[in-house]
Design an enzyme around this catalytic site. Structure first.
Site, PDB file in Angstrom:
ATOM      1  N   TYR A 154       1.360  -1.400  -0.071  1.00  0.00           N
ATOM      2  CA  TYR A 154      -0.066  -0.231  -0.145  1.00  0.00           C
ATOM      3  C   TYR A 154       0.743   1.410  -0.266  1.00  0.00           C
ATOM      4  O   TYR A 154       0.751   2.711  -1.022  1.00  0.00           O
ATOM      5  CB  TYR A 154      -0.886  -0.030   0.970  1.00  0.00           C
ATOM      6  CG  TYR A 154      -1.654   1.449   1.491  1.00  0.00           C
ATOM      7  CD1 TYR A 154      -3.030   1.285   0.668  1.00  0.00           C
ATOM      8  CD2 TYR A 154      -1.641   2.207   1.991  1.00  0.00           C
ATOM      9  CE1 TYR A 154      -3.927   2.009   1.139  1.00  0.00           C
ATOM     10  CE2 TYR A 154      -2.230   3.455   2.299  1.00  0.00           C
ATOM     11  CZ  TYR A 154      -3.477   3.429   1.625  1.00  0.00           C
ATOM     12  OH  TYR A 154      -4.391   4.603   1.243  1.00  0.00           O
ATOM     13  N   LYS A 158       0.761   4.298  -2.850  1.00  0.00           N
ATOM     14  CA  LYS A 158       1.083   5.070  -2.748  1.00  0.00           C
ATOM     15  C   LYS A 158       2.069   6.645  -2.962  1.00  0.00           C
ATOM     16  O   LYS A 158       1.481   7.769  -2.832  1.00  0.00           O
ATOM     17  CB  LYS A 158       0.232   6.612  -0.989  1.00  0.00           C
ATOM     18  CG  LYS A 158      -1.096   5.093  -0.627  1.00  0.00           C
ATOM     19  CD  LYS A 158      -2.202   5.857  -1.869  1.00  0.00           C
ATOM     20  CE  LYS A 158      -3.883   5.177  -1.967  1.00  0.00           C
ATOM     21  NZ  LYS A 158      -4.527   5.370  -2.237  1.00  0.00           N
TER      22      LYS A 158
END
Length: 253
Positions: A154, A158
């Protein structure tokens, strides 16, 4: 901060930050295209907005599929004549140590969180160049700026969103296209509650997360929506390539 007459496409608009932003933009005068992989959830957002007396079109779209993203933007332009604002908000999380993260896990994260943003930006910019400019807002995360255990995939996606945002801001600023990012911290959405439920005790996990936030609580989707609203308005005309953090102070500790 008004968006009168602006056509805004919002991904991940079926719940959480996306739905809150769709409602916020509609209240401020925008025509909203609510996009979500869950077409029923997007339709519910449309119904909420229309019941309140505003304009909304919902579309079921998998943002990891470039043709679906391209078609969603084409449908928006065919229906409303232009695309003024794109909010690339759709995102997913996978909580695993890197040693247990599979290639399929990583592909899924990359597909939605990074490729979806890339595809949205690409096809929005193609359209915005024909109409003299536009605004793009990307949802990154405070985890694009700092690390956290179990979030390696993740965090990578991002961080990629932030790098992409900066690159596009420099590339297209002279063409009257503004590209910026919002970096939410822990926010009270279905996604974070799903993360809590992975643990043996969701309440304990929630308290542990809140203990890391100086403000003493999670963010509200409506609060993140208002950050996106600022970036979407003329008040932010000179803001290019920014990453606005809204995390209750979590990343400053």
């Amino acid at each position: 901060m008004r968006l009168d007459g602006k056509v805004s496409l919002i991904t991940g608009a079926g719940s959480g930050i996306g739905r809150a932003t769709a409602e916020c933009f509609a209240r401020e005068g925008a025509t909203v295209v609510a996009v979500d992989i869950n077409a029923d959830a997007a339709q519910t957002t449309q119904e909420i907005i229309e019941t309140a007396g505003y304009n909304c079109l919902s579309l079921g779209v998998d943002v990891s599929d470039e043709e679906q993203v391209k078609d969603a933007i084409a449908t928006t332009v065919q229906t409303f004549g232009r695309l003024d604002i794109l909010f690339n908000n759709a995102g997913i999380s996978v909580l695993k140590p890197i040693t247990e993260t599979t290639e399929a896990d990583l592909d899924k994260l990359l597909g939605v969180n990074l490729k979806g943003v890339f595809f949205g930006c690409k096809h929005a910019i193609i359209q915005m160049l024909t109409q003299g400019g536009g605004i793009i807002i990307n949802t990154a995360s405070e985890l694009g700026l700092v690390g956290q255990p179990l979030y390696s995939g993740y965090c990578a996606t991002k961080g990629g969103v932030l790098a992409l945002t900066r690159a596009l801001a420099t590339e297209w600023a002279a063409h009257n296209i503004r590209v910026n990012a919002v970096c939410p911290g822990p926010t009270d959405t279905p996604m974070i509650h799903a993360e809590f439920n992975i643990s043996n005790d969701a309440d304990i996990e929630k308290k542990a997360v809140i203990s890391t936030i100086p403000a003493g609580r999670m963010g509200k989707p409506e609060e993140i929506a208002r950050v996106a609203l600022f970036l979407a308005t003329s008040d932010a005309e000179f803001v290019h390539g920014a990453a606005i953090v809204a995390d209750g102070g979590k990343t400053i500790i």
